[in-house]
Motif scaffolding. Structure first.
Motif, PDB file in Angstrom:
ATOM      1  N   ARG A 331     -29.393  58.765  -5.474  1.00 42.33           N
ATOM      2  CA  ARG A 331     -28.039  59.322  -5.344  1.00 42.33           C
ATOM      3  C   ARG A 331     -27.768  59.758  -3.906  1.00 42.33           C
ATOM      4  O   ARG A 331     -26.644  59.606  -3.400  1.00 42.33           O
ATOM      5  CB  ARG A 331     -27.873  60.500  -6.306  1.00 42.33           C
ATOM      6  CG  ARG A 331     -27.679  60.067  -7.748  1.00 42.33           C
ATOM      7  CD  ARG A 331     -27.131  61.209  -8.577  1.00 42.33           C
ATOM      8  NE  ARG A 331     -28.130  62.263  -8.744  1.00 42.33           N
ATOM      9  CZ  ARG A 331     -29.004  62.316  -9.740  1.00 42.33           C
ATOM     10  NH1 ARG A 331     -29.024  61.351 -10.647  1.00 42.33           N
ATOM     11  NH2 ARG A 331     -29.879  63.296  -9.835  1.00 42.33           N
ATOM     12  N   GLU A 334     -26.831  56.758  -1.909  1.00 41.54           N
ATOM     13  CA  GLU A 334     -25.455  56.356  -2.192  1.00 41.54           C
ATOM     14  C   GLU A 334     -24.458  57.257  -1.483  1.00 41.54           C
ATOM     15  O   GLU A 334     -23.446  56.794  -0.933  1.00 41.54           O
ATOM     16  CB  GLU A 334     -25.216  56.385  -3.703  1.00 41.54           C
ATOM     17  CG  GLU A 334     -26.015  55.347  -4.472  1.00 41.54           C
ATOM     18  CD  GLU A 334     -25.778  55.452  -5.965  1.00 41.54           C
ATOM     19  OE1 GLU A 334     -25.025  56.375  -6.368  1.00 41.54           O
ATOM     20  OE2 GLU A 334     -26.337  54.640  -6.713  1.00 41.54           O
ATOM     21  N   LEU A 335     -24.720  58.569  -1.471  1.00 44.67           N
ATOM     22  CA  LEU A 335     -23.810  59.494  -0.797  1.00 44.67           C
ATOM     23  C   LEU A 335     -23.767  59.221   0.712  1.00 44.67           C
ATOM     24  O   LEU A 335     -22.708  59.307   1.339  1.00 44.67           O
ATOM     25  CB  LEU A 335     -24.244  60.939  -1.061  1.00 44.67           C
ATOM     26  CG  LEU A 335     -24.047  61.447  -2.499  1.00 44.67           C
ATOM     27  CD1 LEU A 335     -24.617  62.848  -2.642  1.00 44.67           C
ATOM     28  CD2 LEU A 335     -22.575  61.456  -2.865  1.00 44.67           C
ATOM     29  N   GLU A 337     -24.219  56.325   2.156  1.00 42.02           N
ATOM     30  CA  GLU A 337     -23.399  55.128   2.348  1.00 42.02           C
ATOM     31  C   GLU A 337     -21.912  55.464   2.244  1.00 42.02           C
ATOM     32  O   GLU A 337     -21.091  54.985   3.040  1.00 42.02           O
ATOM     33  CB  GLU A 337     -23.774  54.080   1.305  1.00 42.02           C
ATOM     34  CG  GLU A 337     -25.164  53.498   1.485  1.00 42.02           C
ATOM     35  CD  GLU A 337     -25.494  52.479   0.414  1.00 42.02           C
ATOM     36  OE1 GLU A 337     -24.619  52.259  -0.457  1.00 42.02           O
ATOM     37  OE2 GLU A 337     -26.601  51.907   0.449  1.00 42.02           O
ATOM     38  N   GLN A 338     -21.541  56.314   1.265  1.00 43.21           N
ATOM     39  CA  GLN A 338     -20.139  56.693   1.123  1.00 43.21           C
ATOM     40  C   GLN A 338     -19.655  57.472   2.343  1.00 43.21           C
ATOM     41  O   GLN A 338     -18.524  57.293   2.806  1.00 43.21           O
ATOM     42  CB  GLN A 338     -19.951  57.528  -0.145  1.00 43.21           C
ATOM     43  CG  GLN A 338     -20.208  56.758  -1.426  1.00 43.21           C
ATOM     44  CD  GLN A 338     -20.102  57.630  -2.662  1.00 43.21           C
ATOM     45  OE1 GLN A 338     -19.786  58.823  -2.560  1.00 43.21           O
ATOM     46  NE2 GLN A 338     -20.372  57.053  -3.817  1.00 43.21           N
ATOM     47  N   GLU A 341     -19.041  55.017   5.176  1.00 47.15           N
ATOM     48  CA  GLU A 341     -17.789  54.283   4.944  1.00 47.15           C
ATOM     49  C   GLU A 341     -16.581  55.167   5.224  1.00 47.15           C
ATOM     50  O   GLU A 341     -15.583  54.724   5.809  1.00 47.15           O
ATOM     51  CB  GLU A 341     -17.749  53.771   3.508  1.00 47.15           C
ATOM     52  CG  GLU A 341     -18.779  52.691   3.213  1.00 47.15           C
ATOM     53  CD  GLU A 341     -18.744  52.265   1.759  1.00 47.15           C
ATOM     54  OE1 GLU A 341     -17.923  52.838   1.004  1.00 47.15           O
ATOM     55  OE2 GLU A 341     -19.511  51.368   1.378  1.00 47.15           O
ATOM     56  N   ALA A 342     -16.641  56.443   4.810  1.00 42.84           N
ATOM     57  CA  ALA A 342     -15.527  57.354   5.060  1.00 42.84           C
ATOM     58  C   ALA A 342     -15.327  57.580   6.556  1.00 42.84           C
ATOM     59  O   ALA A 342     -14.192  57.638   7.045  1.00 42.84           O
ATOM     60  CB  ALA A 342     -15.777  58.683   4.343  1.00 42.84           C
ATOM     61  N   ARG A 345     -13.530  54.600   7.932  1.00 41.88           N
ATOM     62  CA  ARG A 345     -12.096  54.618   7.597  1.00 41.88           C
ATOM     63  C   ARG A 345     -11.354  55.646   8.430  1.00 41.88           C
ATOM     64  O   ARG A 345     -10.215  55.415   8.865  1.00 41.88           O
ATOM     65  CB  ARG A 345     -11.923  54.905   6.102  1.00 41.88           C
ATOM     66  CG  ARG A 345     -12.300  53.735   5.215  1.00 41.88           C
ATOM     67  CD  ARG A 345     -11.743  53.921   3.824  1.00 41.88           C
ATOM     68  NE  ARG A 345     -12.313  55.103   3.178  1.00 41.88           N
ATOM     69  CZ  ARG A 345     -13.388  55.095   2.412  1.00 41.88           C
ATOM     70  NH1 ARG A 345     -14.046  53.954   2.215  1.00 41.88           N
ATOM     71  NH2 ARG A 345     -13.836  56.202   1.852  1.00 41.88           N
TER      72      ARG A 345
END
Length: 692
Positions: A331, A334-335, A337-338, A341-342, A345
């Motif tokens: 987990r 995954e965080l 990676e998020q 990505e944020a 952006r």
């Protein structure tokens, strides 16, 4: 039994292909449970077979069914009388069972039909048989059950049901199945409070599908048999303890060897049953642990067991921690990676924001240039426009000067000599089209509402609801002193232009009201036409003292279509004593009643100026709709639009809460249901009855 229109029937006979003969079953019936027979044509009941039980509804009598013509079977005996036949008929061994025993005496069965029919689950709980007798009958396969249909359960002891492990023999008797073990029978209990019917014959009818608890193995043997097995075990233990030699390390080891050599599976189950019985003896429960604690072998076994359990729990905890750590690591990845990505952006958005800001600045610069050009163009043309306007004004003044002399008409008085007010002589008095009127401010209106609330006993929201309804329909104040309250509201709002009309049996039509010089109704209507922006109130006192159906609908409908000024506000009152004229249902739809009471005469509320019409506020419409639709009692959708518009007109003030005003306006819904749907309402009797 009949429960809320439901009946229980038992199938007694099957005839033809679709006709069944049934009898109604009731609690505490005789063993046969026979009542008056009935014929029913129902495929479901017919397929259920003889001795099936049904819970039915909608029992209706039908015309007699026409039986099908069937060939009568040939007689197995000659019609001639012989001693042999007499002996056969008289012998009890040849007495044939009949499904119609006891039915023929009650007459020809009547035909009925059922709306619904549900087959019932059947159990057996003998009333006059002890537990020992029941278990013995099951063991021998000789349990007699008074029904030909299959049983679902047998109650062997209070709330202990056998749902399996028993079979029905070819003779119709019940017994334990071949593989059933009386020491460990699968048993269940009823959950909840099932609705059952217990017959005198021992049959138990479940009027609703029973809910069984999870199956548990139970020893259904009698307690005496279990105790006898326990005593045998105690004797065996004593024998093993006394026969042990000096070489035997302990009594426990000797007993273990003795059991391993001599005990079978049945005896082990006997031992378990004996232990369950002995566990209920509180004295043994206190003594046995102390005896076990003094035994070294038992203590060593307990310590070994504790050590093994500690090791097992330690391994499980470490394994669980490793699994949770691995899951949390996944987990966390995954965080991350998020987050990456944020961040990407956000960087893209920042770049786009910079581009948009640059484009916006360029557009603003171009707009400023265009505005400057338009201003320069308009400035160049303004002098020409001003010159043309000045010429037009001069030309109009010249035309006005030509009309110095007034034009005489046969039906109008002489007009002033000069229509140009700016150039009229100083000695000529010019009359204005409308009289100057002092208008009350919002603070003055709120103060008047509070004073009216204090003097009338109504809340501020209710007084505001009366004023809002006065230009839509006719609010009616019902109760003692209602006429003085209606007069106070009219004079506080309208002042001298308010009209006070006292209704009586002589005012039959609208012409009668207009001819009455004391009411000034005509003057109020004329003033409302001259000042359409102001409220002009009219108090209709004692509405039920005369036949108002001849003029009240005319007033409201003419105001609605514009034949009367729409700023004409009607506020009525109705007494609760004396002789009253009933109001027809066609007139009740125009009324909005409120209960009031005034025991003492109150001082008149001061008029602080004319009131302007309350205009709709679109900004408050959504709030008004939410206040109407968010109530516990649902609001009629047909009136939401009109009431939300009325709520939006109310002035914004702390003294007028929109929720309280909505509650006051929603009384119209209860009143409409009272006169339209004949529902209960506390004020309807003051409009539909005569006398006190």
């Amino acid at each position: 039994m009949s429960v809320a229109g439901k009946h229980v029937f038992r199938v007694r006979h099957i005839s033809g292909n679709d006709i069944a003969v049934v009898t109604e079953v009731k609690e505490d019936d005789a063993a046969t449970g026979l009542g008056r027979p009935k014929e029913v044509r129902n495929c479901k009941v017919w397929l259920g077979g003889i001795d099936s039980f049904w819970l039915v509804t909608g029992v209706k009598k039908e015309a007699a069914f026409v039986p099908r013509k069937e060939e009568s079977p040939a007689s197995m005996f000659s019609t001639a009388t012989s001693p042999l036949i007499d002996r056969i008929k008289g012998s009890p061994a040849f007495e044939l069972l009949s499904d119609f025993n006891g039915i023929g005496a009650s007459g020809k069965p009547e035909a009925v039909s059922f709306v619904t029919a549900n087959r019932l689950t059947v159990g057996f709980s003998p009333r006059e048989m002890s537990h020992e007798e029941l278990v013995a009958s099951l063991r021998e396969g000789k349990l007699t059950v008074p029904t030909k249909s299959n049983l679902e359960a047998i109650e062997v002891s209070p709330d202990v049901w056998l749902t399996g492990g028993f079979v029905r023999n070819s003779s119709g008797l019940y017994g334990l199945s071949v593989d059933a073990r009386v020491r460990s029978m699968p048993a269940s209990s009823l959950e909840g409070k099932p609705e059952v019917m217990r017959l005198a014959s021992g049959l138990v009818l479940f009027l609703a599908p029973p809910r069984w608890s999870p199956t548990q193995e139970r020893d259904i043997r009698p307690e005496a048999e279990i105790l006898s097995s326990a005593e045998g075990w105690l004797a065996r233990i004593s024998s093993a303890a006394t026969s042990g030699s000096s070489d035997t390390p302990s009594v426990i080891e000797a007993l273990r060897n003795w059991i391993a050599a001599t005990v079978g599976n049945d005896e082990r189950e006997d031992l378990e049953a004996a232990l369950r019985v002995l566990s209920t003896r509180s004295s043994l429960l206190h003594v046995i642990p102390k005896m076990m604690e003094r035994d070294p072998a038992w203590q060593n076994g307990v310590r070994d067991f504790e050590r093994l359990e500690h090791d097992r729990i330690r391994v499980e905890v470490r394994q669980r921690l490793a699994e949770e750590a691995e899951a949390e690591s996944g987990r966390l990845a995954e965080l991350r990676e998020q987050v990456s990505e944020a961040e990407a952006r956000i960087a893209t958005f920042s770049h786009r924001e910079a581009l948009l800001r640059s484009e916006t600045e360029q557009h603003e610069a171009r707009l400023q240039e265009k505005i400057s050009e338009a201003a320069r163009a308009m400035g160049g043309n303004s002098s020409e426009v001003i010159r043309k306007l000045q010429d037009d004004v001069d030309r109009l003044r010249e035309e006005v000067r030509r009309l110095d002399q007034p034009v005489a008409t046969p039906h109008a008085p002489e007009l002033p000599q000069a229509l140009d007010i700016e150039h009229a002589p100083d000695d000529v008095e010019v009359e204005e089209d409308s009289e100057s009127v002092a208008v009350a401010s919002d603070e003055d209106r709120i103060q008047v509402l509070e004073e009216l609330s204090s003097s009338s006993g109504l809340s501020v929201a209710e007084v505001m609801a009366v004023i809002l309804h006065s230009t839509e329909d006719v609010p009616v104040l019902v109760g003692d002193g209602s006429a003085s309250i209606a007069t106070d509201i009219a004079t506080a709002v309208g002042g001298d232009v308010a009209s006070i009309v006292f209704c009586d049996p002589t005012h039959v039509s609208l012409s009668d009201l207009l001819r009455d010089d004391h009411t000034d109704l005509g003057a109020a209507i004329e003033h409302a036409r001259n000042r359409p922006d102001l409220l002009v109130p009219v108090a209709l006192c004692g509405l039920t003292n005369g036949p108002c159906e001849y003029w009240l609908p005319q007033l409201v409908e003419m105001r609605r279509v514009g034949k009367l000024p729409r700023n004409l506000a009607f506020i009525a009152s109705a007494g609760t004593d004396g002789m009253r004229v009933p109001v027809p249902k066609s007139v009740l739809r125009y009324l909005f009643p409120l209960k009031v009471s005034r025991d003492e005469t109150s001082a008149q509320v001061e008029h602080k100026g004319a009131w302007r019409l309350f205009e709709s506020n679109p900004a408050r419409t959504q709030e008004a709709i939410r206040s109407l639709m968010g109530r516990e009692k649902p609001t009629d959708p047909d009136i939401v639009g009109r009431l939300s518009d009325m709520l939006s007109r109310a002035p914004v003030a702390e003294a007028i809460a929109i929720s309280d005003l909505a509650a006051a306006l929603l009384r119209e819904q209860a009143w409409t249901a009272a006169w339209c749907e004949a529902k209960e309402h506390e004020l309807i009797r003051y409009f539909r009855e005569m006398g006190n």
